[in-house]
Design a protein around this motif. Sequence first.
Motif, short mmCIF file in Angstrom:
data_model
loop_
_atom_site.label_atom_id
_atom_site.label_comp_id
_atom_site.label_asym_id
_atom_site.label_seq_id
_atom_site.Cartn_x
_atom_site.Cartn_y
_atom_site.Cartn_z
N ILE A 130 0.83 -1.21 0.00
CA ILE A 130 0.00 0.00 0.00
C ILE A 130 0.87 1.26 0.00
O ILE A 130 0.68 2.16 -0.82
CB ILE A 130 -0.95 0.00 1.22
N THR A 131 1.83 1.33 0.91
CA THR A 131 2.63 2.55 1.05
C THR A 131 3.56 2.77 -0.13
O THR A 131 3.85 3.91 -0.50
CB THR A 131 3.45 2.53 2.35
N ASN A 132 4.06 1.69 -0.72
CA ASN A 132 4.96 1.81 -1.87
C ASN A 132 4.22 1.86 -3.20
O ASN A 132 4.85 1.96 -4.25
CB ASN A 132 5.95 0.64 -1.89
N LYS A 133 2.88 1.76 -3.13
CA LYS A 133 2.06 1.73 -4.36
C LYS A 133 2.62 0.69 -5.35
O LYS A 133 2.80 0.96 -6.54
CB LYS A 133 2.00 3.11 -5.01
N THR B 208 2.83 0.75 14.55
CA THR B 208 2.80 0.73 16.02
C THR B 208 3.22 2.08 16.59
O THR B 208 2.56 2.61 17.49
CB THR B 208 3.73 -0.37 16.57
N ALA B 209 4.31 2.64 16.06
CA ALA B 209 4.77 3.96 16.52
C ALA B 209 3.71 5.03 16.26
O ALA B 209 3.46 5.90 17.12
CB ALA B 209 6.08 4.32 15.83
N ALA B 210 3.09 4.97 15.09
CA ALA B 210 2.08 5.96 14.74
C ALA B 210 0.83 5.82 15.60
O ALA B 210 0.26 6.82 16.06
CB ALA B 210 1.72 5.82 13.26
N LEU B 211 0.40 4.58 15.85
CA LEU B 211 -0.76 4.36 16.71
C LEU B 211 -0.48 4.79 18.14
O LEU B 211 -1.37 5.32 18.83
CB LEU B 211 -1.17 2.88 16.67
N LEU B 212 0.75 4.55 18.61
CA LEU B 212 1.14 4.99 19.95
C LEU B 212 1.08 6.51 20.05
O LEU B 212 0.56 7.06 21.03
CB LEU B 212 2.54 4.48 20.27
N ALA B 213 1.59 7.19 19.02
CA ALA B 213 1.54 8.65 18.99
C ALA B 213 0.09 9.14 19.01
O ALA B 213 -0.27 10.05 19.77
CB ALA B 213 2.26 9.18 17.76
N LEU C 266 -3.43 3.01 7.81
CA LEU C 266 -2.35 3.82 7.24
C LEU C 266 -2.82 5.22 6.88
O LEU C 266 -2.09 6.21 7.05
CB LEU C 266 -1.75 3.11 6.02
N LYS C 267 -4.04 5.32 6.40
CA LYS C 267 -4.61 6.65 6.12
C LYS C 267 -4.91 7.40 7.41
O LYS C 267 -4.64 8.59 7.53
CB LYS C 267 -5.90 6.50 5.29
N ASP C 268 -5.42 6.67 8.39
CA ASP C 268 -5.83 7.27 9.64
C ASP C 268 -4.65 7.90 10.39
O ASP C 268 -4.80 8.94 11.04
CB ASP C 268 -6.49 6.19 10.52
N VAL C 269 -3.48 7.27 10.28
CA VAL C 269 -2.32 7.81 11.00
C VAL C 269 -1.43 8.66 10.10
O VAL C 269 -0.32 9.06 10.47
CB VAL C 269 -1.48 6.68 11.64
N GLY C 270 -1.90 8.93 8.89
CA GLY C 270 -1.19 9.87 8.00
C GLY C 270 -0.01 9.30 7.26
O GLY C 270 0.80 10.06 6.72
N LEU C 271 0.10 7.97 7.18
CA LEU C 271 1.25 7.38 6.47
C LEU C 271 0.98 7.24 4.97
O LEU C 271 1.91 7.11 4.18
CB LEU C 271 1.59 6.01 7.07
N VAL C 272 -0.29 7.24 4.58
CA VAL C 272 -0.64 7.31 3.15
C VAL C 272 -1.82 8.26 3.01
O VAL C 272 -2.57 8.50 3.97
CB VAL C 272 -1.01 5.92 2.56
N LYS C 273 -1.99 8.82 1.81
CA LYS C 273 -3.09 9.73 1.57
C LYS C 273 -4.26 9.00 0.95
O LYS C 273 -4.10 7.99 0.31
CB LYS C 273 -2.63 10.85 0.65
#
Length: 317
Positions: free
Chosen positions: A98-101, A161-166, A310-317
Amino acid sequence: MKFVKKTVAALAIAVVPLAGIAAPAKVMAPGGPGGGYDGAARVPLQVMQQTGIFTDGFQVTNKGGAGGTIGLAEFVRTGKGDDNAIMSMGAILVGAIITNKSPITLDQTVPLVRLTDDAGAIVVAPNSPIKTIADAVQAMKANPGGTAVAGGSIGGTDHVTAALLAKAAKFDPTKVNYLPYTSGAEVVTSLASGQAKIGISGLSELKTFADQGRIRIIAVSSEKRLPGIDAPTLKESGYDVVIGNWRGIIGAPGMSKAGRDMWLQRYAKLHASAEWKKALADRGWDDAYLAGDDFAAFLTKEKARQAEVLKDVGLVK
């Protein structure tokens, strides 16, 4: 003379492998030697050899990078129609696609089995002033740039995990200074050098280093506390984050029904064996067995779930 020719021809035909029978397995591990994908590829087949389930041998090719998508692309390119070609994969690969398309996806392969789940561990150097997960969160909030977090690939389970923790700690996940590495061993090296202040990786990869005193585990990402690990869960520490890194096996594009059934039977026998249960316990892996159509259905849901996270934590648009 005619008899000799016929005999030679018959012998030549006899050694041609049929539908994956009596031929070594060609195994892709889309990560470095000694890493999670490598173990997920090798250990089940080693146990199969030990138990007599599959004794024709296997050859593992390690091709890491981009969360496993480089290995996936190579597997799809070289394994078409080969009933003896399989590949280890897992949650990280789903996110990396997903992130690398990635133009190459799991839809081009044959889902076989989900085998294990590996809780994440949040760790620090032995002499770190960070003693608890609350200390770690405070450091990330107060000085994001100076509190680098080391983990696996961008968009993978460790990064999520890091993003969800933040997010659970109510600060912007995109502000996390995340350093991607290809293995838990590299995360430990990053902590030792001071390049990173916090590390996240699978418990199975980090436990040995913790036992050696090279790192300290300050929290785990499982639902409940884990036997033999003197660290709280993120959830009980006040951060509503539960996440694991499941791993499984896929078959090559165009694998025949006979080939698929053959591998499903092998992994079913493996799962039922006492030797496999011991291997799981020895490595700290949780049994997450799911086979065939059930695994395929899980994968469909997992792709959608990870895309949303991934969208929810801002790692992909």
